[in-house]
Design a protein around this motif. Structure first.
Motif, PDB file in Angstrom:
ATOM      1  N   ARG A   1      -0.400  -3.299  -8.587  1.00 17.54           N
ATOM      2  CA  ARG A   1       0.207  -4.589  -8.904  1.00 17.54           C
ATOM      3  C   ARG A   1       0.681  -5.301  -7.641  1.00 17.54           C
ATOM      4  N   ARG A   2       1.042  -4.551  -6.609  1.00 22.21           N
ATOM      5  CA  ARG A   2       1.453  -5.137  -5.339  1.00 22.21           C
ATOM      6  C   ARG A   2       0.813  -4.343  -4.206  1.00 22.21           C
TER       7      ARG A   2
ATOM      8  N   LEU B   1       0.315  -9.031  -1.440  1.00 21.71           N
ATOM      9  CA  LEU B   1      -0.280  -9.583  -2.649  1.00 21.71           C
ATOM     10  C   LEU B   1       0.434  -9.006  -3.849  1.00 21.71           C
ATOM     11  N   GLU B   2       0.698  -9.839  -4.842  1.00 21.40           N
ATOM     12  CA  GLU B   2       1.242  -9.358  -6.114  1.00 21.40           C
ATOM     13  C   GLU B   2       0.373  -9.925  -7.218  1.00 21.40           C
ATOM     14  N   MET B   3      -0.238  -9.033  -7.991  1.00 24.53           N
ATOM     15  CA  MET B   3      -1.234  -9.431  -8.975  1.00 24.53           C
ATOM     16  C   MET B   3      -0.625  -9.502 -10.366  1.00 24.53           C
ATOM     17  N   ALA B   4      -1.254 -10.291 -11.211  1.00 23.41           N
ATOM     18  CA  ALA B   4      -0.749 -10.496 -12.564  1.00 23.41           C
ATOM     19  C   ALA B   4      -0.931  -9.270 -13.436  1.00 23.41           C
TER      20      ALA B   4
ATOM     21  N   HIS C   1     -12.386  -7.834  -5.953  1.00 26.40           N
ATOM     22  CA  HIS C   1     -11.280  -8.730  -6.272  1.00 26.40           C
ATOM     23  C   HIS C   1     -10.199  -8.653  -5.198  1.00 26.40           C
TER      24      HIS C   1
ATOM     25  N   LEU D   1      -8.928 -11.746  -2.631  1.00 24.95           N
ATOM     26  CA  LEU D   1      -7.548 -12.214  -2.549  1.00 24.95           C
ATOM     27  C   LEU D   1      -7.016 -12.146  -1.126  1.00 24.95           C
TER      28      LEU D   1
ATOM     29  N   ASP E   1      -4.555 -14.502 -10.403  1.00 27.57           N
ATOM     30  CA  ASP E   1      -4.341 -14.011  -9.043  1.00 27.57           C
ATOM     31  C   ASP E   1      -4.831 -15.017  -8.012  1.00 27.57           C
ATOM     32  N   ARG E   2      -5.981 -15.642  -8.257  1.00 27.80           N
ATOM     33  CA  ARG E   2      -6.487 -16.628  -7.300  1.00 27.80           C
ATOM     34  C   ARG E   2      -5.578 -17.847  -7.231  1.00 27.80           C
TER      35      ARG E   2
ATOM     36  N   THR F   1      -2.390 -17.868  -7.857  1.00 26.50           N
ATOM     37  CA  THR F   1      -1.150 -17.447  -7.209  1.00 26.50           C
ATOM     38  C   THR F   1      -1.303 -17.409  -5.704  1.00 26.50           C
TER      39      THR F   1
END
Length: 526
Positions: free
Chosen positions: A301-302, A319-322, A330, A334, A384-385, A387
């Motif tokens: 997630r991070r 990075l912090e993903m949804a 992916h 990012l 994510d993109r 964000t």
């Protein structure tokens, strides 16, 4: 026939208690880069937290305490005594995270440790003292390392956690209570506050004349048991705490277990300076991270990407993903947007990727036809993109919240976070489609102080009310607001031109909480 070897006696339990007396202030000082006793203590500094009645002091430094600032008082009262207070916000969550890290670090003195919130750590050092040259050397080592970390800490060693806590808080610095020593006699002179009791229980004991631990021993146990028989919590029952102090009953503790974050890295033979080479290294690390996460059955997630440059500078991109993911393509896509501003300088010699936040992610059979049609695009990937491009605060969604006040009836949360669907959160009256950012004052003509509105003026225009519905009375939230806050009466109205508004009267005439009621408009309906 040789006799069997005698069994060695079991080791008596030894517990080390660490009390960080000024944890919040010490953590603030370390974050600011201040040395103890110099810049940090020259000015009176207080840390404040929000309460129902306004800012309240949560921590003070030595200078503020010398000028009359006390923990628990309101900030306005403290400013009256010390106008030059330097105020910073308190961070209880950060203090707890720091304490968890301190508990893991303290396992150098024993096999396991536990939290003693809000500012203490308990370490089981049974059988480990000989590794430091004895218990005196272990305690001295603990004091030295804690002082090196910039923490004002008190340390004590005893057979039980309760006895160690009592000595750390109310005994001499570095006190050691031997295993065969009479605990009741050694700790009898300590105040009853050393038993870790609630404030109301301590007040009751002081009123009964029981000020020290030895005073409790002079009272018949049946009398104390009868007086506190309805107290279930250990902190509310002095007999339970006394038994835990003496080791008569066990005191379970939840140990702190460190979880190693998945990490992969590349130590390069030659420093790289070009973006194409960096992208290739990041792609290799993403593949390694995907395999590491798959072996654990987790998704990231991070993620944190660290770049070590030849000149010693370290660049970090986060990075912090949804949603949890371990898709290498992916992750590379990012990170590509976060590496555009990287200045390699004389070159990058080490690249490290670390998953600081992971969640369980089971293996699943993918639909090949659907994957071919969507080209690997999903809602989580799209979020994510967005964000990465717009920022973490720009991609959120509203969710209902259990509050009858319109401005508090919703909150912002991450896009894919689950929404609570409890019955209480949706039992609201119908609300207008659009709410103003803040209520605007209007002038209203009404037939009686508590009657329906007839005419109102807003933004330079006069509106004659043709139809009105209400009132819907909303009382203030007593657990959050001051007692002088007035209630609201909401009305759904429609003027002669068919436009609909949502207005409310703030207060009631004669309620004793102010002058005449005021009128505001808060929403517009279709």
């Amino acid at each position: 026939m040789t006799p069997p070897p005698s069994l060695s006696p079991p080791l008596s339990r030894r517990v080390l208690a660490i009390w960080c007396a000024h944890l919040a202030i010490d953590r603030w000082r370390l974050a600011e880069g201040c040395d103890r006793g110099r810049d940090a203590d020259a000015a009176p500094v207080v840390l404040v937290g929000e309460s129902a009645h306004g800012p309240r002091i949560a921590a003070v430094n030595a200078a503020a305490q010398a000028q009359g600032a006390v923990v628990g008082t309101m900030l306005a009262d403290a400013r009256a005594l010390c106008p030059g207070l330097v105020v910073h916000p308190a961070d209880p969550a950060g203090d707890l995270a720091f304490l968890e890290g301190l508990a893991l670090w303290a396992q150098r003195w024993g096999p396991w440790s536990a939290l003693d919130p809000p500012d203490g750590v308990i370490v089981d050092t049974t059988g480990a003292a000989h590794l430091f040259g004895g218990e005196q050397a272990l305690v001295a080592d603990a004091l030295r390392l804690l002082q090196r970390r910039g923490l004002a800490a008190r340390v004590a060693l005893a057979p039980t956690a309760g006895a160690a806590w009592a000595l750390a808080h109310h005994g001499p610095q570095g006190a050691i209570l031997a295993g065969g020593e009479d605990v009741a006699r050694r700790l009898g002179a300590l105040p009853v506050a050393a038993l870790r009791l609630d404030d109301d229980v301590l007040l009751l004991l002081r009123r009964l004349g029981l000020k020290r631990i030895e005073d409790l021993a002079s009272v018949e146990r049946e009398n104390l048991a009868r007086r506190f028989r309805n107290r279930r919590s250990p902190a509310a029952n002095p007999l339970v705490r006394l038994d835990q102090l003496l080791g008569r009953v066990p005191e379970p503790a939840l140990p702190v277990i460190g979880v190693e974050a998945p990490m992969v890295q590349r130590r390069l033979m030659e420093p790289i300076r070009h973006r194409s080479l960096l992208d290739r290294v990041v792609a290799d690390l993403a593949g390694d991270m995907a395999r590491a996460l798959e072996g654990r059955g987790q998704g990231a997630r991070r993620l944190e990407l660290g770049l070590w440059k030849v000149d010693g500078e370290v660049l970090v991109r986060r990075l912090e993903m949804a949603a949890a993911s371990r898709d290498p393509a992916h992750l590379v896509r990012l990170f590509a947007a976060r590496l555009d501003d990287v200045d390699a300088g004389f070159g990058i010699e080490l690249v490290r990727m670390r998953a600081s936040w992971t969640e369980p992610l089971a293996l699943a059979q993918s639909d090949l036809e659907a994957a071919a049609e969507n080209h690997g695009t999903s809602l989580a990937a799209c979020i994510d993109r967005l964000t990465v491009r717009l920022g973490p605060q720009a991609v959120r969604r509203p969710a209902p919240q259990a509050s009858h006040l319109p401005e508090r009836a919703q909150r912002w949360q991450p896009p894919l976070a689950p929404v609570k669907t409890s019955q209480e959160e949706f039992e609201f009256h119908h609300r207008p489609l659009k709410l103003l950012d803040r209520p605007e004052s209007i002038a209203v003509i009404y037939a009686a102080p508590d009657g329906l509105p007839r005419v109102f003026g807003w933004r330079g225009r006069r509106h004659v009310i043709a139809r009105a519905e209400g009132p819907e009375r909303i009382a203030p939230e007593w657990w959050r607001e001051r007692s002088s806050v007035r209630l609201r009466d909401y009305y759904r109205i429609e003027d002669e031109e068919g436009r609909r508004f949502w207005i409310y009267r703030h207060g009631i005439a004669g309620d004793g909480r102010g002058g005449m009621p005021e009128w505001f408009i808060q929403g517009l309906s279709a």
